[in-house]
Design a protein around this motif. Structure first.
Motif, PDB file in Angstrom:
ATOM      1  N   TYR A 134       3.530  42.830  -7.948  1.00 41.52           N
ATOM      2  CA  TYR A 134       3.162  42.401  -9.282  1.00 41.52           C
ATOM      3  C   TYR A 134       3.897  43.487 -10.234  1.00 41.52           C
ATOM      4  O   TYR A 134       4.257  42.766 -11.226  1.00 41.52           O
ATOM      5  N   ARG A 166       3.693  47.436  -4.522  1.00 47.65           N
ATOM      6  CA  ARG A 166       3.665  47.067  -3.402  1.00 47.65           C
ATOM      7  C   ARG A 166       3.261  45.768  -3.114  1.00 47.65           C
ATOM      8  O   ARG A 166       3.748  45.199  -2.004  1.00 47.65           O
ATOM      9  N   TYR A 167       2.298  45.245  -3.945  1.00 48.91           N
ATOM     10  CA  TYR A 167       1.825  43.865  -3.924  1.00 48.91           C
ATOM     11  C   TYR A 167       2.885  43.024  -4.544  1.00 48.91           C
ATOM     12  O   TYR A 167       2.408  41.692  -4.749  1.00 48.91           O
ATOM     13  N   LEU A 209      -6.427  47.396  -8.044  1.00 49.43           N
ATOM     14  CA  LEU A 209      -5.418  46.444  -8.167  1.00 49.43           C
ATOM     15  C   LEU A 209      -6.016  45.059  -8.810  1.00 49.43           C
ATOM     16  O   LEU A 209      -5.555  44.420  -9.650  1.00 49.43           O
TER      17      LEU A 209
END
Length: 223
Positions: free
Chosen positions: A135, A132-133, A39
């Motif tokens: 972005y 999930r984050y 990531l």
């Protein structure tokens, strides 16, 4: 034998979280080889104007082409036929409703002149983590409750980096792209990064921009 003065070596990445200057990509746009798809590295890449593009049987390749294909959101071209599609409400749209389904469709859709896909299992896993984050973002196009088109990319807040789109029925991916452009215009995004030239993107209003100008916009500078 003398080396061409324009020769730019492709750098081999190490475990260190860093990239060469994106302006040092070679004539084809290839900048570096190796590294990983963590990531942290992916976000550093996108913020630096760099993206991964490789096949299952090759190492990770990192690119920053010159020129760059981009769309200024307010320059989206909507044909008369697409205006009718939108007016007739043939499609409905969701955002981030089924990111994994969109990336799977993009990986498996058959494309003219292409063998296989660059969306490897490793790539999919990494972009799911980005999603999930918060972005990585997807747009889904529905017709009669069936997923018929969509796109996904990385959202930098002022530039949307498009990765791939798919269409199972005529005009579905165009609909997704138009809705993306309208969202970006509404939220005052400067650019949609389309990476490389295609006639399809050009027909929708995308244009070529020099790498240096693109990188300056990423840095928040006026061109």
């Amino acid at each position: 034998m003398t080396r061409d003065s324009n020769y730019k070596p492709v750098r081999l990445l190490t475990d260190r979280l860093a990239f060469p200057n994106a302006e040092n990509a070679n004539e084809e746009g290839l900048l570096a080889v190796g590294g990983d798809l963590s990531l942290e590295r992916l976000m550093l890449a996108y913020k630096s104007g760099i993206f991964p593009w490789f096949n299952d049987d090759s190492p990770i390749l990192w690119w920053c082409p010159d020129p760059r294909m981009v769309l200024f959101p307010d320059k989206i071209k909507i044909s008369n036929s697409m205006k009718k599609v939108i007016k007739n409400k043939q499609f409905s749209l969701t955002k981030n409703a089924c990111f994994e389904a969109v990336i799977d469709e993009c990986a498996h859709i058959k494309r003219s002149g292409q063998n296989g896909t660059w969306i490897t299992s490793e790539m999919k896993k990494s972009y799911l983590a980005l999603h999930r984050y918060g972005y990585a973002v997807s747009y889904e196009v529905w017709e009669n409750d069936f997923l018929v088109g969509g796109l996904y990319g990385v959202d930098l807040g002022h530039v949307f980096c498009g990765e791939s789109m798919f269409s199972r029925t005529s005009n579905a991916s165009k609909f997704a792209f138009i809705k993306l452009a309208q969202d970006c215009q509404k939220n005052k995004y400067q650019l949609i990064d389309c990476q490389v030239y295609t006639k399809h993107l050009e027909s929708l209003g995308a244009e070529k921009m020099s790498r240096s100008n693109f990188l300056n916009i990423l840095k928040g500078k006026n061109i």
